[in-house]
Design a protein around this motif. Structure first.
Motif, mmCIF file in Angstrom:
data_model
loop_
_atom_site.group_PDB
_atom_site.id
_atom_site.type_symbol
_atom_site.label_atom_id
_atom_site.label_comp_id
_atom_site.label_asym_id
_atom_site.label_seq_id
_atom_site.Cartn_x
_atom_site.Cartn_y
_atom_site.Cartn_z
ATOM 1 N N ASP A 164 -3.784 -5.964 6.372
ATOM 2 C CA ASP A 164 -2.871 -7.130 6.856
ATOM 3 C C ASP A 164 -2.217 -7.535 5.349
ATOM 4 O OD1 ASP A 164 -3.197 -10.276 8.598
ATOM 5 O OD2 ASP A 164 -1.412 -8.972 8.017
ATOM 6 N N TYR A 165 -1.157 -7.067 5.002
ATOM 7 C CA TYR A 165 -0.795 -7.356 3.619
ATOM 8 C C TYR A 165 0.739 -8.302 3.934
ATOM 9 C CZ TYR A 165 -3.958 -4.441 1.294
ATOM 10 O OH TYR A 165 -5.218 -3.791 0.908
ATOM 11 N N ALA A 166 0.763 -8.362 5.122
ATOM 12 C CA ALA A 166 2.123 -9.589 5.497
ATOM 13 C C ALA A 166 1.521 -10.885 4.990
ATOM 14 C CB ALA A 166 2.161 -9.258 7.048
ATOM 15 N N LEU A 167 2.725 -11.714 4.537
ATOM 16 C CA LEU A 167 2.453 -12.783 3.994
ATOM 17 C C LEU A 167 2.517 -13.768 5.082
ATOM 18 C CD1 LEU A 167 5.296 -12.833 1.099
ATOM 19 C CD2 LEU A 167 2.805 -12.316 0.979
ATOM 20 N N ASP A 168 1.114 -14.071 5.496
ATOM 21 C CA ASP A 168 0.768 -14.721 6.701
ATOM 22 C C ASP A 168 1.479 -16.169 6.935
ATOM 23 O OD1 ASP A 168 -2.704 -14.886 6.175
ATOM 24 O OD2 ASP A 168 -0.902 -15.792 5.336
ATOM 25 N N ASP A 169 1.645 -16.579 5.731
ATOM 26 C CA ASP A 169 2.262 -18.140 5.797
ATOM 27 C C ASP A 169 3.756 -18.132 5.655
ATOM 28 O OD1 ASP A 169 1.785 -18.996 2.269
ATOM 29 O OD2 ASP A 169 2.126 -17.055 3.104
ATOM 30 N N VAL A 170 4.335 -17.184 5.691
ATOM 31 C CA VAL A 170 5.863 -16.854 5.642
ATOM 32 C C VAL A 170 6.416 -16.360 6.871
ATOM 33 C CG1 VAL A 170 7.559 -15.665 4.536
ATOM 34 C CG2 VAL A 170 5.602 -16.762 3.134
ATOM 35 N N GLU A 171 7.272 -17.296 7.481
ATOM 36 C CA GLU A 171 8.068 -16.778 8.605
ATOM 37 C C GLU A 171 9.452 -15.929 8.232
ATOM 38 O OE1 GLU A 171 9.573 -19.704 11.022
ATOM 39 O OE2 GLU A 171 9.838 -18.591 12.702
ATOM 40 N N LEU A 172 9.357 -14.678 8.322
ATOM 41 C CA LEU A 172 10.419 -14.004 7.983
ATOM 42 C C LEU A 172 11.547 -13.970 9.067
ATOM 43 C CD1 LEU A 172 8.524 -10.699 6.611
ATOM 44 C CD2 LEU A 172 9.702 -12.562 5.102
ATOM 45 N N ALA B 154 -3.981 9.124 9.326
ATOM 46 C CA ALA B 154 -3.593 7.627 8.663
ATOM 47 C C ALA B 154 -2.418 7.550 8.022
ATOM 48 C CB ALA B 154 -4.970 7.581 7.355
ATOM 49 N N TYR B 155 -1.546 6.614 8.248
ATOM 50 C CA TYR B 155 -0.283 6.603 7.324
ATOM 51 C C TYR B 155 -0.091 4.982 6.992
ATOM 52 C CZ TYR B 155 1.142 4.733 12.164
ATOM 53 O OH TYR B 155 1.305 3.873 13.335
ATOM 54 N N VAL B 156 0.828 4.830 6.140
ATOM 55 C CA VAL B 156 1.370 3.657 5.649
ATOM 56 C C VAL B 156 2.691 3.412 6.242
ATOM 57 C CG1 VAL B 156 2.581 2.211 3.825
ATOM 58 C CG2 VAL B 156 0.196 3.477 3.344
ATOM 59 N N ALA B 157 2.969 2.249 6.776
ATOM 60 C CA ALA B 157 4.173 1.691 7.813
ATOM 61 C C ALA B 157 4.695 0.477 7.242
ATOM 62 C CB ALA B 157 4.319 2.136 9.055
ATOM 63 N N ALA B 158 5.951 0.461 6.952
ATOM 64 C CA ALA B 158 6.337 -0.976 7.046
ATOM 65 C C ALA B 158 7.092 -1.494 8.267
ATOM 66 C CB ALA B 158 7.724 -0.814 5.927
ATOM 67 N N THR B 159 7.217 -2.762 8.531
ATOM 68 C CA THR B 159 7.653 -3.160 9.805
ATOM 69 C C THR B 159 8.569 -4.331 9.449
ATOM 70 O OG1 THR B 159 6.119 -4.904 9.959
ATOM 71 C CG2 THR B 159 5.542 -2.666 10.804
ATOM 72 N N PRO B 160 9.364 -5.066 10.598
ATOM 73 C CA PRO B 160 10.104 -6.300 9.867
ATOM 74 C C PRO B 160 9.312 -7.329 9.631
ATOM 75 C CG PRO B 160 10.684 -5.193 12.143
ATOM 76 C CD PRO B 160 9.531 -4.425 11.813
ATOM 77 N N HIS B 161 7.901 -7.235 9.410
ATOM 78 C CA HIS B 161 7.086 -8.391 9.259
ATOM 79 C C HIS B 161 6.087 -7.978 8.032
ATOM 80 C CE1 HIS B 161 8.528 -10.026 12.952
ATOM 81 N NE2 HIS B 161 7.976 -8.935 13.419
ATOM 82 N N PRO C 32 0.661 -1.169 -0.205
ATOM 83 C CA PRO C 32 -0.049 0.058 -0.126
ATOM 84 C C PRO C 32 0.844 1.200 -0.054
ATOM 85 C CG PRO C 32 0.107 -0.910 2.100
ATOM 86 C CD PRO C 32 0.786 -1.931 1.379
ATOM 87 N N SER C 33 0.301 2.217 -0.395
ATOM 88 C CA SER C 33 1.000 3.454 -0.488
ATOM 89 C C SER C 33 0.021 4.803 -0.544
ATOM 90 C CB SER C 33 2.094 3.805 -1.544
ATOM 91 O OG SER C 33 1.271 3.675 -2.868
ATOM 92 N N ALA D 291 5.844 -5.285 4.367
ATOM 93 C CA ALA D 291 6.524 -4.476 3.489
ATOM 94 C C ALA D 291 5.643 -3.426 3.603
ATOM 95 C CB ALA D 291 6.508 -5.250 2.027
ATOM 96 N N GLY D 292 4.505 -3.203 4.112
ATOM 97 C CA GLY D 292 3.479 -2.028 4.273
ATOM 98 C C GLY D 292 2.160 -2.233 4.703
ATOM 99 N N ASP D 293 1.602 -1.424 5.683
ATOM 100 C CA ASP D 293 0.167 -1.689 6.059
ATOM 101 C C ASP D 293 -0.393 -0.232 6.318
ATOM 102 O OD1 ASP D 293 0.604 -5.028 7.286
ATOM 103 O OD2 ASP D 293 -1.006 -4.280 6.071
ATOM 104 N N VAL D 294 -1.764 -0.074 6.138
ATOM 105 C CA VAL D 294 -2.578 1.280 6.467
ATOM 106 C C VAL D 294 -2.803 1.135 8.061
ATOM 107 C CG1 VAL D 294 -4.162 2.754 5.769
ATOM 108 C CG2 VAL D 294 -3.161 1.218 4.075
#
Ligand SMILES: CSCC[C@H](NC=O)C(=O)N[C@@H](CC(C)C)C(=O)N[C@@H](Cc1ccccc1)C(=O)O
Length: 619
Positions: A354-362, A326-333, A15-16, A335-338
């Motif tokens: 919730d755009y994190a790949l929930d089946d992937v352990e980063l 409202a903001y978009v932020a990336a975290t260690p888990h 998201p952006s 690449a970006g969420d609202v």
């Protein structure tokens, strides 16, 4: 849960450009995904609100709410040109508002909601085969190529009739417009000087939005303006005061001239550019909201220095309405969420997506501070399997800029980091001097001394990771893009410790770069003044023995592909194992927003080259 694989590139949604509805009840934003079949990046407008799942609204980008919150204006491609469309939010189909042959730019609603301003291209109409004449150095731009006399100007379109009037004209480019509170004028940034290609310039202007009028210049030359916005009654400018290399600061323009906004921070204000996360300043009540980079991450602040987001988040877009943010932020888990936040900090920000790949352990990066030989603390991040117990292969990845910075977040560009760590590698991402987020003196510490000033920052960090048993000194590799590609070439002229090197979008020869880059003049004048040969990797290319994979965009006008060719040719002549890979049609930013297949291939080749020259198991 599985580990990330490169094919996840096609599952990542980023998201952006979040825009909060005037009543604060919902957020419109752009969502970018990679379309495997079309081999292009798809952008869509989505809507998120507390308590409901996000929903897709339309194909397009740059969504902007009308002041009454009942209509979304946004850009949508028509015959390959972006045109403004209006989407009624109480139902119904979007309707096209503009139909300019050259297309339109991001819509900016007037305060009364009757008009929309935008900055759009004005072409000369010359035939594609017509000779291209240049009288100034700004005759091309990365991502566009040869400008062919194209300029960017302001337009105002009637939101009811679509009648479009050109507001500015002439031999200059107008920046993004901002409406005055009374809806009579537009503020923008431009450099109208005839010799603008030979100076670091940019002034704030205001122009009557209702009739053909001359723009009024609002700032003097020593304030190099990057953006201007009316925020309530205040006209706020982001810019550099005097020195073209340094932190961007905020100023309010008043009768007595620009007054610097007290941010209370020795940090760079980030207004947001591709690869440089940030957001346009905004008003939060009577306070100024802005983004600044701190220790790699871009944070949201309320002036003077109140950080409004958690430390391990990096903000790339923000919007204020109804006392909410409202903001978009990336975290260690992710690449970006609202997110939606109350500025009083009473509650944790609400994550609306919730755009994190929930089946992937980063794997998550660990922050480390190293100490350079001159005593300078240098921060970096180590990405490593926590179960690793023995020294293993190490990849040093050098960021670009040089005024960019790594943050402890997951990003959709460097997927090879996660893939390599899953294969037993450690990845070191370092913020050496010249990186952003550590004060202005640090930011400027490599001016005129590219390579000369920052080499030891990298070598010290590697020595430390060898000494503490993280890295096997016989299995070291280096990569980097843009300035990181420059440093990759440079380091292999200074040490033979690397068993593999992969410069991307590199700079090998600053002399030829100065004459062929779209920012060549700025480079040689402000960033690396003085002896270009002494700062060029090519000068000591004869000392390179490291097997090298050179990756470069064919249409890179920031670091032209000749930089890669020079490096490739020199190493080949020396019979150093070398390979050159060119990405057809790719600009400097292709690893960020280029063809998905090119982005996939870039990641894939890095892993393959490393595994060709370095074993993941100790010899
Ligand atoms: C005045 S010349 C340098 C302008 C700018 N510097 C910012 O720090 C820049 O374009 N730097 C280049 C390298 C330079 C031309 C040697 C650069 O490193 N650019 C960016 C580009 C980028 C950003 C995100 C993803 C891919 C590429 C960078 O890598 O930070």
């Amino acid at each position: 849960m599985t580990r990330l694989v490169l094919d996840d590139l096609y599952r990542i949604a980023v998201p952006s450009d979040p825009r909060l509805r005037p009543d604060g009840g919902a957020v419109a934003y752009t969502l970018t995904t990679a379309d495997r079949d079309a081999d292009e990046n798809r952008t869509e407008i989505w809507l998120a609100a507390p308590g409901t799942p996000p929903r897709r609204l339309a194909e397009g980008s740059a969504a902007r709410w009308s002041p009454d919150g009942r209509t979304l204006a946004y850009l949508r491609p028509v015959d390959g040109r972006p045109q403004i469309h209006l989407l009624p939010m109480d139902g119904g189909e979007p309707r096209p508002l503009t139909s300019r042959e050259d297309g339109a730019g991001a819509p900016v609603w007037s305060p009364d909601g009757t008009r929309i301003a935008f900055a759009g291209p004005v072409t000369t109409g010359a035939a594609a085969h017509a000779p291209v004449v240049a009288d100034r150095l700004d005759h091309k731009a990365d991502g566009t190529g040869l400008l062919r006399g194209v300029s960017v100007h302001l337009f105002v379109v009637d939101a009811a009739t679509g009648r479009t009037a050109q507001v500015t004209g002439g031999d200059f480019h107008a920046g993004e417009p901002s409406w005055s509170p009374d809806g009579t004028r537009l503020a923008f940034v431009a450099n109208m000087e005839p010799g603008r290609d030979l100076e670091a310039g940019g002034a704030a202007y205001a122009v009557d939005a209702r009739e053909d009028a001359e723009p009024e210049r609002l700032t003097d030359p020593e304030l190099i303006c990057a953006g201007a916005w009316w925020l309530g009654e205040r006209l706020v400018v982001a810019g550099l005061k005097g020195d073209p290399v340094g932190h961007v600061r905020l100023f309010t323009l008043g009768p007595g001239g620009p007054g610097e906004v007290e941010t209370g921070l020795d940090r760079n204000v980030m207004i947001g550019h591709p690869g440089y996360p940030g957001a346009v300043p905004a008003l939060l009540g009577d306070d100024l909201l802005f983004c600044a980079r701190d220790r790699g991450s871009t944070h949201l602040y309320r002036a003077p220095a109140e950080r409004l987001v958690p430390e391990e988040t990096s903000v790339s877009g923000a919007s204020v309405a109804a006392g909410l943010i409202a903001y978009v932020a990336a975290t260690p888990h992710s690449a970006g969420d609202v997110y939606l936040a109350r500025p009083d900090g009473a509650d944790e920000p609400a994550r609306l997506t919730d755009y994190a790949l929930d089946d992937v352990e980063l794997f998550t990066p660990g922050r480390r501070t190293f100490t350079a030989p001159d005593g300078t603390p240098v921060e970096g991040f180590v990405l490593r399997d926590e179960n690793a117990t023995t020294p293993g292969p190490l990849l040093l990845d050098v960021h670009g800029g040089p005024h960019n910075a790594w943050a402890p977040i997951f990003d959709g560009v460097h997927l090879y980091h996660q893939s390599l760590v899953a294969r037993g590698w450690t990845v070191l991402t370092l913020n050496p001097r010249a990186s952003d987020g550590y004060g202005e003196a640090f930011y400027k510490a490599a001016v005129g001394a590219w390579g000369l000033a920052d080499t030891q920052d990298f070598l010290t960090a590697i020595d430390d990771l060898v000494a503490d048993g993280t890295a096997d000194p016989e299995r070291l590799a280096v990569t980097g893009y843009s300035y990181g590609g420059y440093m990759t070439c440079w380091l292999t002229t200074r040490t033979g410790r690397f068993k593999a090197a992969i410069p991307g979008g590199c700079v090998s020869d600053l002399t030829s770069m100065a004459g062929t880059s779209d920012m060549g003049f700025q480079l040689k004048t402000y960033e690396c003044p003085g002896d270009l040969a002494a700062q060029s990797p090519i000068t000591r290319v004869g000392e390179v023995t490291t097997p090298t994979l050179v990756l470069h965009g064919e249409n890179d006008d920031r670091c032209p592909v000749g930089q890669a060719e020079q490096w490739f040719a020199a190493l080949r002549e020396q019979r150093v194992p070398v390979r050159l890979v060119r990405y057809p049609g790719a600009s400097h930013l292709f690893i960020l927003n280029g063809r998905p297949s090119h982005r996939f291939d870039y990641n894939e080749r890095i892993i393959a080259w490393l595994e060709q020259w370095i074993s993941v198991s100790p010899s």
